[in-house]
Enzyme design. Structure first.
Site: not given
Ligand code: FAD
Length: 312
Positions: A131, A134-135
């Protein structure tokens, strides 16, 4: 309590089905194991959902959720573990106990696939991610690798190249499958190096997490170690359908008719979890609408009423 309809999954397909079912006055429950919005809610940007030229996946799904709540959507946050037949009805087994319903729509989407290279499992969450939104921010001004050749891989690579110092984009073929407009944008990024016809041999690392990646070129046969701090894998999805018994294709995607019926009467499927030629928000929305309409028809027929309801 007996529901008319239980919808499993609160992504675009499930929320659309909920809007149609609630407007048809079906007593409907949406069960979601994580958060309402589905996988697109984690995407940095969506530019191909009609009516919204560019917005974040989270913002788009907030519109969906607000709409569904405005027509009375009820949600239960738990995981569905199985579905049993109970006479003409269904028992939906959840981590919080059973629920009774007349019909079910499966809208559980799919989860990211793994490649299976050495170190992939070991460093998942410690430098290996599926992701970008997200990261990605953890890799600001650091070198990373991105793997995959479809729309999601190319789109995420573009996004990540705005954060990372350098992106090594690894693809096993000599061309991408992604939309041409996305390919053009990726190829225009100065800090992106495409490693064509290359595959991942291993993630390299130590106790601190990923420190590099070993990549092998199919033409030269040579392997090369590249220093990266993060590895993003975008190589497709596996359907979240293990809990349901009905006909599926060899990958586990639920086989449906054009009317979203499955081989199990009273169970309908919509969105990424079914065998469909395109997995996008717009297609999930269409599936959800059809599934709800067909579920309403099924319930009406089950109850011996004419469909559509005869005028009073
Ligand atoms: P999902 O969105 O996957 O929702 C399924 C929901 O079901 C999830 O919330 C999950 O938690 C829940 N669930 C699963 N199993 C269970 C269970 N057993 N019990 C309870 N709940 C369960 N599409 C586009 O149109 N444009 C884009 O630009 C785009 N970009 C993307 C970028 C990324 C990084 C990714 C990953 C996808 C992208 N997509 C894009 C694809 C899009 O996200 C999907 O096609 C869409 O989300 C499918 O919707 P869905 O409702 O079928 O499934």
């Amino acid at each position: 309590m007996m529901y008319d309809l239980v919808i499993i999954g609160g992504g675009p397909a499930g929320l659309t089905a909920a809007i149609y079912a609630l407007r048809a006055r079906l007593n409907t429950l949406v069960i979601e194991k994580l958060g309402v919005g589905g996988q697109i809610a984690l995407s940095d940007i969506i530019e191909n959902y009609p009516g919204f030229p560019s917005l974040s996946g989270g913002d788009l799904m907030k519109h969906f959720e607000d709409h569904a709540r405005a027509v009375g959507m009820q949600t239960k946050f738990t995981e569905v573990l199985g579905i049993d037949q109970n006479g003409p009805y269904k028992t939906v087994r959840t981590a919080d106990g059973p629920l009774e319903t007349k019909a079910v729509i499966i809208a559980t989407g799919a989860e990211p696939k793994r490649l299976g290279f050495p170190g992939e499992q070991e460093f998942l969450g410690k430098g290996i991610s599926t992701c970008g939104t997200c990261d990605g921010p953890f890799y600001r001004n650091k070198p990373i690798a991105v793997i995959g050749g479809g729309d999601t891989a190319v789109k995420e690579s573009i996004y990540l190249s705005r954060l990372a110092s350098k992106v090594y984009h690894i693809h096993r073929r000599d061309r991408f499958r992604a939309e041409k407009i996305l390919q053009e944008r990726l190829l225009a990024r100065e800090n992106v190096e495409i490693l064509w016809r290359s595959s991942v041999e291993a993630a390299l690392g130590d106790d601190s997490g990923v420190t590099g990646i070993r990549v092998k070129n199919a033409d030269s046969g040579e392997a090369r170690d590249i220093k990266v701090d993060g590895i993003f894998v975008f190589i497709g999805i596996t359907p979240s359908t293990g809990f349901v018994e009905c006909d599926k294709d060899p990958q586990g995607f639920i086989i449906t008719g054009a009317d979203m019926t499955t081989s199990n009467p009273g169970i309908f499927a919509a969105g990424d979890c079914r065998d469909t030629p395109l997995r996008q928000v717009s297609t999930a929305v269409g599936d959800g609408a059809i599934a709800a309409a067909k579920a309403e028809e099924y319930i009406s027929e089950m109850e011996g009423r004419a469909y559509p309801s005869a005028p009073k």
